[in-house]
Each structure stands twice: as structure tokens, then as C-alpha cells.
Design a protein around this motif. Sequence first.
Motif, mmCIF file in Angstrom:
data_model
loop_
_atom_site.group_PDB
_atom_site.id
_atom_site.type_symbol
_atom_site.label_atom_id
_atom_site.label_comp_id
_atom_site.label_asym_id
_atom_site.label_seq_id
_atom_site.Cartn_x
_atom_site.Cartn_y
_atom_site.Cartn_z
ATOM 1 N N MET A 109 55.692 -30.748 -11.035
ATOM 2 C CA MET A 109 54.057 -31.001 -11.049
ATOM 3 C C MET A 109 54.028 -31.977 -10.330
ATOM 4 S SD MET A 109 53.818 -27.746 -12.680
ATOM 5 C CE MET A 109 51.826 -27.406 -13.140
ATOM 6 N N LEU A 110 54.791 -32.645 -10.753
ATOM 7 C CA LEU A 110 54.754 -34.304 -10.497
ATOM 8 C C LEU A 110 54.786 -34.224 -8.419
ATOM 9 C CD1 LEU A 110 55.446 -36.712 -12.988
ATOM 10 C CD2 LEU A 110 52.926 -36.553 -12.069
ATOM 11 N N GLY A 111 55.071 -33.411 -8.299
ATOM 12 C CA GLY A 111 55.687 -33.325 -6.941
ATOM 13 C C GLY A 111 56.783 -34.296 -6.494
ATOM 14 N N ASP A 112 57.482 -34.750 -7.670
ATOM 15 C CA ASP A 112 58.670 -35.976 -7.559
ATOM 16 C C ASP A 112 59.482 -34.801 -6.144
ATOM 17 O OD1 ASP A 112 57.632 -37.006 -8.279
ATOM 18 O OD2 ASP A 112 59.133 -37.400 -10.628
ATOM 19 N N PRO A 113 60.068 -35.503 -5.711
ATOM 20 C CA PRO A 113 61.878 -35.364 -4.930
ATOM 21 C C PRO A 113 62.934 -34.515 -6.069
ATOM 22 C CG PRO A 113 61.737 -36.773 -4.011
ATOM 23 C CD PRO A 113 60.340 -36.735 -5.223
ATOM 24 N N ARG A 114 63.433 -32.999 -5.424
ATOM 25 C CA ARG A 114 64.651 -32.665 -6.395
ATOM 26 C C ARG A 114 66.118 -33.764 -6.312
ATOM 27 N NH1 ARG A 114 64.501 -28.225 -9.067
ATOM 28 N NH2 ARG A 114 66.806 -27.560 -8.061
ATOM 29 N N PRO A 115 66.354 -33.914 -7.385
ATOM 30 C CA PRO A 115 67.617 -34.749 -7.370
ATOM 31 C C PRO A 115 68.503 -34.113 -6.134
ATOM 32 C CG PRO A 115 67.482 -33.501 -9.401
ATOM 33 C CD PRO A 115 66.186 -33.279 -9.099
ATOM 34 N N ILE A 116 68.948 -34.837 -5.322
ATOM 35 C CA ILE A 116 70.121 -33.953 -4.728
ATOM 36 C C ILE A 116 71.525 -33.858 -5.342
ATOM 37 C CG2 ILE A 116 71.294 -34.868 -2.737
ATOM 38 C CD1 ILE A 116 68.759 -35.888 -1.410
ATOM 39 N N HIS A 117 72.065 -33.384 -5.951
ATOM 40 C CA HIS A 117 73.579 -33.020 -6.937
ATOM 41 C C HIS A 117 74.322 -31.975 -6.790
ATOM 42 C CE1 HIS A 117 74.902 -33.748 -10.817
ATOM 43 N NE2 HIS A 117 74.506 -32.407 -11.235
ATOM 44 N N SER A 118 75.559 -32.457 -6.706
ATOM 45 C CA SER A 118 75.996 -30.655 -6.537
ATOM 46 C C SER A 118 76.882 -30.562 -8.223
ATOM 47 C CB SER A 118 77.512 -31.545 -6.353
ATOM 48 O OG SER A 118 77.991 -31.504 -4.734
ATOM 49 N N LEU A 119 76.116 -29.119 -8.531
ATOM 50 C CA LEU A 119 76.832 -28.735 -10.132
ATOM 51 C C LEU A 119 78.363 -28.813 -9.977
ATOM 52 C CD1 LEU A 119 74.023 -26.032 -10.411
ATOM 53 C CD2 LEU A 119 74.095 -28.008 -11.220
ATOM 54 N N PRO A 120 78.518 -28.665 -11.168
ATOM 55 C CA PRO A 120 80.116 -28.664 -11.265
ATOM 56 C C PRO A 120 80.461 -26.628 -11.627
ATOM 57 C CG PRO A 120 79.511 -29.673 -13.417
ATOM 58 C CD PRO A 120 78.108 -29.205 -12.370
ATOM 59 N N ARG A 121 81.568 -26.343 -10.845
ATOM 60 C CA ARG A 121 81.697 -24.492 -10.439
ATOM 61 C C ARG A 121 81.710 -24.371 -11.909
ATOM 62 N NH1 ARG A 121 82.461 -23.712 -5.573
ATOM 63 N NH2 ARG A 121 82.646 -25.270 -4.386
ATOM 64 N N ASP A 122 82.173 -24.917 -13.097
ATOM 65 C CA ASP A 122 82.410 -24.105 -14.289
ATOM 66 C C ASP A 122 81.521 -24.362 -15.582
ATOM 67 O OD1 ASP A 122 82.328 -26.718 -15.356
ATOM 68 O OD2 ASP A 122 84.048 -27.034 -15.994
ATOM 69 N N LEU A 123 80.306 -24.066 -15.152
ATOM 70 C CA LEU A 123 79.430 -23.780 -15.717
ATOM 71 C C LEU A 123 78.939 -22.200 -16.467
ATOM 72 C CD1 LEU A 123 76.068 -26.017 -14.695
ATOM 73 C CD2 LEU A 123 78.236 -27.112 -16.715
ATOM 74 N N PHE A 124 79.361 -22.010 -17.227
ATOM 75 C CA PHE A 124 79.482 -20.228 -17.233
ATOM 76 C C PHE A 124 78.108 -20.065 -17.648
ATOM 77 C CE2 PHE A 124 79.506 -22.218 -22.174
ATOM 78 C CZ PHE A 124 77.801 -21.296 -22.751
ATOM 79 N N HIS A 125 77.478 -20.324 -17.954
ATOM 80 C CA HIS A 125 75.979 -19.949 -18.554
ATOM 81 C C HIS A 125 75.227 -19.745 -17.208
ATOM 82 C CE1 HIS A 125 75.676 -24.103 -18.434
ATOM 83 N NE2 HIS A 125 74.226 -24.498 -18.194
ATOM 84 N N VAL A 126 75.351 -20.213 -15.699
ATOM 85 C CA VAL A 126 74.506 -20.699 -14.565
ATOM 86 C C VAL A 126 75.128 -19.819 -13.866
ATOM 87 C CG1 VAL A 126 74.552 -21.334 -12.828
ATOM 88 C CG2 VAL A 126 74.452 -22.854 -14.717
ATOM 89 N N THR A 127 74.332 -18.181 -13.719
ATOM 90 C CA THR A 127 75.153 -16.710 -12.791
ATOM 91 C C THR A 127 74.124 -16.560 -11.724
ATOM 92 O OG1 THR A 127 73.606 -15.305 -14.978
ATOM 93 C CG2 THR A 127 76.481 -15.940 -14.912
ATOM 94 N N ASN A 128 73.237 -16.713 -11.277
ATOM 95 C CA ASN A 128 72.222 -16.758 -10.735
ATOM 96 C C ASN A 128 71.334 -17.695 -9.932
ATOM 97 O OD1 ASN A 128 69.797 -16.953 -11.783
ATOM 98 N ND2 ASN A 128 70.372 -15.255 -12.726
ATOM 99 N N GLU A 129 70.759 -17.368 -8.517
ATOM 100 C CA GLU A 129 70.349 -18.687 -8.033
ATOM 101 C C GLU A 129 69.261 -19.050 -9.301
ATOM 102 O OE1 GLU A 129 71.309 -20.170 -5.111
ATOM 103 O OE2 GLU A 129 73.030 -19.634 -5.689
ATOM 104 N N HIS A 130 68.072 -18.520 -9.427
ATOM 105 C CA HIS A 130 67.015 -18.808 -9.972
ATOM 106 C C HIS A 130 68.057 -20.045 -11.713
ATOM 107 C CE1 HIS A 130 63.749 -19.305 -12.208
ATOM 108 N NE2 HIS A 130 64.263 -19.409 -13.767
#
Length: 274
Positions: free
Chosen positions: A58-79
Amino acid sequence: MSLHPTLQPYADAWTHSIEAISELLQPLAEAEWNRRTPCPGWSVRDVVSHVIGLDCEMLGDPRPIHSLPRDLFHVTNEHQRYMEMQVDVRRHHTAPEMTSELEYVIIRRNRQLRNESRDPGTKVRGPHGSELTLEESMRRHAFAVWVHEQDLRTALGRPGSLDSPGALVARDVLLGELPRVVAEDAQAPRSSAIVFDVHGPVEFLRTIRVDIQGRGTLETAPALGPAATLTLDWETYVRLACGRVTPESVSDRLKTEGDPELTAAILRNFTVTQ
């Protein structure tokens, strides 16, 4: 205050919820930050990270540059991948780091709101590079922060704020989704009416009428001889609509009348958050 009157209720709702969250966190021991919340895969720390991330956007800050781990079972889509970035980048932050960052973000957001003079229809950046009006952005944000306040209250055993300014924003957001849920997703019969009778800290009686073309509209007038009626308390309504519980797990807090196939289809499609 330069804030447009249309935007004031959303600013008030956010302020109430974010201050309640800050208050909830103050007495927590380090271990309590790891408690599970109703959000799949997210601890108390993760929900707070998400709220901080939402306000940074909401403040317009840049999003973090970060690589997500591959084993996050709860992350199933792009959103979910998009939302997880702000969470995972803070996963190893200590309690003092979390509370101090939250306090700093609250100070910055309060300053932003004090200086906000834009028209509600001004186009602003939304998630995934989308564009939406300032009014819709603030409305969605107030809704999200209130829902996450409730997630934290559930995890910490500290119920409250079910009738706060954020709760009233949530009511309107969720009611706005009902015509689609009933008419399109649940495929309610044409020329039918479905009644929702909600009681508790926030109460309302609403009818979804489905016309001959299959379009749903939200009405305050009660229906005579509805095809189905769903009666439940406000907290259960919110938890179902936000995907925090399944209809089966709250069946004792839910009363349905009328066409059982229709009520089952509505409840199957009741979750409107991603």
C-alpha cells in the motif's frame, strides 16, 4: 484531514484492526509466534509478516527479491506464490524484529493516510501488477487486515472485534460476493430465491434472487417460499466465506432448510477468498 469521505470508513477499519493486532502481539513470548493459525501453513509470525507485506505494498515499497523454497506444501498457485514472498522473507525474524517492523509500517501508513488527497477513483497498483481504484484498494485492504486480525485471535485464543469497523467492511465485501456464489458457482435454479439469516455481533437477513436469465441480485426484502434458507452466526459465516473451516466442521452451527442439493452446492462454493 484531507482524506475523501468515501475512503474514511476504510481508513478507520484499517486503523482499528492494525492497532488491535499490535496490541495482541505485545505480550507474546517467542514460542507463541510459532502457533498455527487457520491459514494453511502459516504461523502467527507468518500472518503478521503477510500483514506487514500488504501495508508495504500500500506504501508502494518495492517487493522483496527472494527465492521461495520448493517444499512449501500450502503454496499451490501463482496468487499464493505472490503472497508467500513477503511471508517467507521474514520467516526467521525474531519477535522484537517483527514488532518493531510492524510499528514502523504503522507510522508510515498513518502518515500516508494523513496526506492522502487523491480521488477515490484514482487508479493504483494492485497485486500481480493489476490496476484498481484507490477506493477498491483501501476496501480490500481493510477487509484483509480485519480477517487476519481474526486469524491471530483464533490462534491466540483472544476472541474479539467481531463488530468492529473492519467487521462491517467485511460484511459488505462478503455480501457483494453472494450473488455470484449462488447464481453462478452453485447454479441455483432460475426464478428462485435463497435466504441468508445471519445472527450475532453483526446480523443481517439477505435474499439472493436469481432471475430468468440466471443472474443473481442481492436484496434486503425477505422472500416468501425461498428455495433454500441458510441460518448461521456471523463468526461462522466469516470463517466459511474466508475458507478457514469446512461446512462439515461447523455443521452444528449451521441450519439449512429447503433443497438439500442446492444448500450443499452453495456451501461447497462459499469460500470467496484466494
